[in-house]
Design a protein around this motif. Sequence first.
Motif, PDB file in Angstrom:
ATOM      1  N   GLN A  16      45.216  47.968  40.152  1.00 44.03           N
ATOM      2  CA  GLN A  16      44.154  48.959  40.248  1.00 44.03           C
ATOM      3  C   GLN A  16      44.558  50.245  39.536  1.00 44.03           C
ATOM      4  N   SER A  17      45.811  50.674  39.723  1.00 46.07           N
ATOM      5  CA  SER A  17      46.260  51.907  39.100  1.00 46.07           C
ATOM      6  C   SER A  17      46.348  51.787  37.586  1.00 46.07           C
ATOM      7  N   LEU A  18      46.456  50.570  37.085  1.00 39.51           N
ATOM      8  CA  LEU A  18      46.515  50.356  35.643  1.00 39.51           C
ATOM      9  C   LEU A  18      45.142  50.134  35.026  1.00 39.51           C
ATOM     10  N   GLY A  19      44.090  50.298  35.825  1.00 39.77           N
ATOM     11  CA  GLY A  19      42.748  50.167  35.281  1.00 39.77           C
ATOM     12  C   GLY A  19      42.128  48.813  35.500  1.00 39.77           C
ATOM     13  N   GLY A  20      42.644  48.061  36.390  1.00 37.40           N
ATOM     14  CA  GLY A  20      42.067  46.756  36.723  1.00 37.40           C
ATOM     15  C   GLY A  20      40.812  46.956  37.555  1.00 37.40           C
ATOM     16  N   ARG A  21      40.489  45.983  38.343  1.00 37.23           N
ATOM     17  CA  ARG A  21      39.283  46.053  39.173  1.00 37.23           C
ATOM     18  C   ARG A  21      39.388  47.180  40.179  1.00 37.23           C
ATOM     19  N   SER A  22      38.318  47.904  40.345  1.00 36.56           N
ATOM     20  CA  SER A  22      38.328  48.969  41.352  1.00 36.56           C
ATOM     21  C   SER A  22      37.420  48.567  42.491  1.00 36.56           C
ATOM     22  N   GLY A  23      37.923  48.674  43.693  1.00 40.43           N
ATOM     23  CA  GLY A  23      37.180  48.226  44.855  1.00 40.43           C
ATOM     24  C   GLY A  23      36.027  49.127  45.234  1.00 40.43           C
ATOM     25  N   GLY A  24      36.069  50.436  44.897  1.00 35.41           N
ATOM     26  CA  GLY A  24      35.038  51.349  45.339  1.00 35.41           C
ATOM     27  C   GLY A  24      33.939  51.584  44.333  1.00 35.41           C
ATOM     28  N   SER A  25      33.916  50.905  43.249  1.00 29.92           N
ATOM     29  CA  SER A  25      32.942  51.143  42.196  1.00 29.92           C
ATOM     30  C   SER A  25      31.602  50.499  42.530  1.00 29.92           C
ATOM     31  N   THR A  26      30.508  51.171  42.128  1.00 31.64           N
ATOM     32  CA  THR A  26      29.178  50.595  42.342  1.00 31.64           C
ATOM     33  C   THR A  26      28.764  49.735  41.167  1.00 31.64           C
ATOM     34  N   ARG A  27      29.447  49.841  40.065  1.00 34.38           N
ATOM     35  CA  ARG A  27      29.133  48.991  38.920  1.00 34.38           C
ATOM     36  C   ARG A  27      29.858  47.658  39.057  1.00 34.38           C
ATOM     37  N   PRO A  28      29.425  46.630  38.351  1.00 26.66           N
ATOM     38  CA  PRO A  28      30.102  45.332  38.461  1.00 26.66           C
ATOM     39  C   PRO A  28      31.567  45.464  38.067  1.00 26.66           C
ATOM     40  N   GLU A  29      32.397  44.695  38.748  1.00 25.72           N
ATOM     41  CA  GLU A  29      33.824  44.742  38.470  1.00 25.72           C
ATOM     42  C   GLU A  29      34.116  44.150  37.102  1.00 25.72           C
ATOM     43  N   GLU A  30      35.010  44.811  36.397  1.00 21.17           N
ATOM     44  CA  GLU A  30      35.435  44.309  35.103  1.00 21.17           C
ATOM     45  C   GLU A  30      36.613  43.372  35.310  1.00 21.17           C
ATOM     46  N   PRO A  31      36.658  42.269  34.600  1.00 23.05           N
ATOM     47  CA  PRO A  31      37.832  41.403  34.728  1.00 23.05           C
ATOM     48  C   PRO A  31      39.057  42.120  34.177  1.00 23.05           C
ATOM     49  N   TRP A  32      40.217  41.732  34.645  1.00 21.10           N
ATOM     50  CA  TRP A  32      41.475  42.310  34.190  1.00 21.10           C
ATOM     51  C   TRP A  32      41.586  42.125  32.684  1.00 21.10           C
ATOM     52  N   ARG A  33      41.847  43.199  31.992  1.00 24.78           N
ATOM     53  CA  ARG A  33      41.983  43.137  30.542  1.00 24.78           C
ATOM     54  C   ARG A  33      43.409  42.754  30.191  1.00 24.78           C
ATOM     55  N   GLN A  34      43.543  41.751  29.356  1.00 23.99           N
ATOM     56  CA  GLN A  34      44.873  41.270  29.008  1.00 23.99           C
ATOM     57  C   GLN A  34      45.622  42.226  28.095  1.00 23.99           C
ATOM     58  N   ASP A  35      44.937  43.191  27.490  1.00 24.09           N
ATOM     59  CA  ASP A  35      45.647  44.103  26.611  1.00 24.09           C
ATOM     60  C   ASP A  35      46.314  45.239  27.381  1.00 24.09           C
ATOM     61  N   GLN A  36      46.086  45.323  28.682  1.00 18.22           N
ATOM     62  CA  GLN A  36      46.749  46.343  29.482  1.00 18.22           C
ATOM     63  C   GLN A  36      48.099  45.818  29.948  1.00 18.22           C
ATOM     64  N   ALA A  37      49.103  46.646  29.827  1.00 19.72           N
ATOM     65  CA  ALA A  37      50.457  46.218  30.164  1.00 19.72           C
ATOM     66  C   ALA A  37      50.733  46.404  31.653  1.00 19.72           C
ATOM     67  N   VAL A  38      51.502  45.488  32.207  1.00 18.73           N
ATOM     68  CA  VAL A  38      51.886  45.514  33.615  1.00 18.73           C
ATOM     69  C   VAL A  38      53.343  45.948  33.699  1.00 18.73           C
ATOM     70  N   TYR A  39      53.651  46.742  34.692  1.00 18.22           N
ATOM     71  CA  TYR A  39      55.047  47.095  34.938  1.00 18.22           C
ATOM     72  C   TYR A  39      55.388  46.710  36.361  1.00 18.22           C
ATOM     73  N   PHE A  40      56.665  46.628  36.643  1.00 15.96           N
ATOM     74  CA  PHE A  40      57.114  46.236  37.970  1.00 15.96           C
ATOM     75  C   PHE A  40      57.844  47.403  38.619  1.00 15.96           C
ATOM     76  N   THR A  41      57.473  47.681  39.846  1.00 15.32           N
ATOM     77  CA  THR A  41      58.056  48.796  40.576  1.00 15.32           C
ATOM     78  C   THR A  41      59.480  48.470  41.015  1.00 15.32           C
ATOM     79  N   GLU A  42      60.207  49.499  41.389  1.00 16.45           N
ATOM     80  CA  GLU A  42      61.559  49.308  41.910  1.00 16.45           C
ATOM     81  C   GLU A  42      61.537  48.422  43.151  1.00 16.45           C
ATOM     82  N   GLU A  43      60.482  48.540  43.942  1.00 13.06           N
ATOM     83  CA  GLU A  43      60.368  47.742  45.164  1.00 13.06           C
ATOM     84  C   GLU A  43      60.277  46.252  44.848  1.00 13.06           C
ATOM     85  N   ILE A  44      59.492  45.905  43.843  1.00 12.60           N
ATOM     86  CA  ILE A  44      59.365  44.502  43.454  1.00 12.60           C
ATOM     87  C   ILE A  44      60.677  44.001  42.872  1.00 12.60           C
TER      88      ILE A  44
END
Length: 111
Positions: A16-44
Amino acid sequence: ILHSSGLMQRLGTLIQSLGGRSGGSTRPEEPWRQDQAVYFTEEILKELGPSTPLPQRLKVLKELHDIVSTKRLKQYAVQAMWLAVKDLLDKPNSIESRHCVLGFLRALISG
């Protein structure tokens, strides 16, 4: 030890923080865009590290398998993941454990 639902919640928050689907939006959810990069937190990364029990580490690897094989990762994410799991390939671990790690690494490299 964190449960799977906790990990999935953190991953959902991360996406969600990287621009994926947002739960509170009134517009239709956008599918996860593959061009957005994912990172892994220290916790993971800590959950994948040697201080976490083997069954939990393997469970996290299985949960991350699809993510690393289909999403672009942030710079140095591959190296961080390798450093977290490389000890699992050592001889004292079972063949099944090593196969799980090798499958994850293959997905990580090909993703």
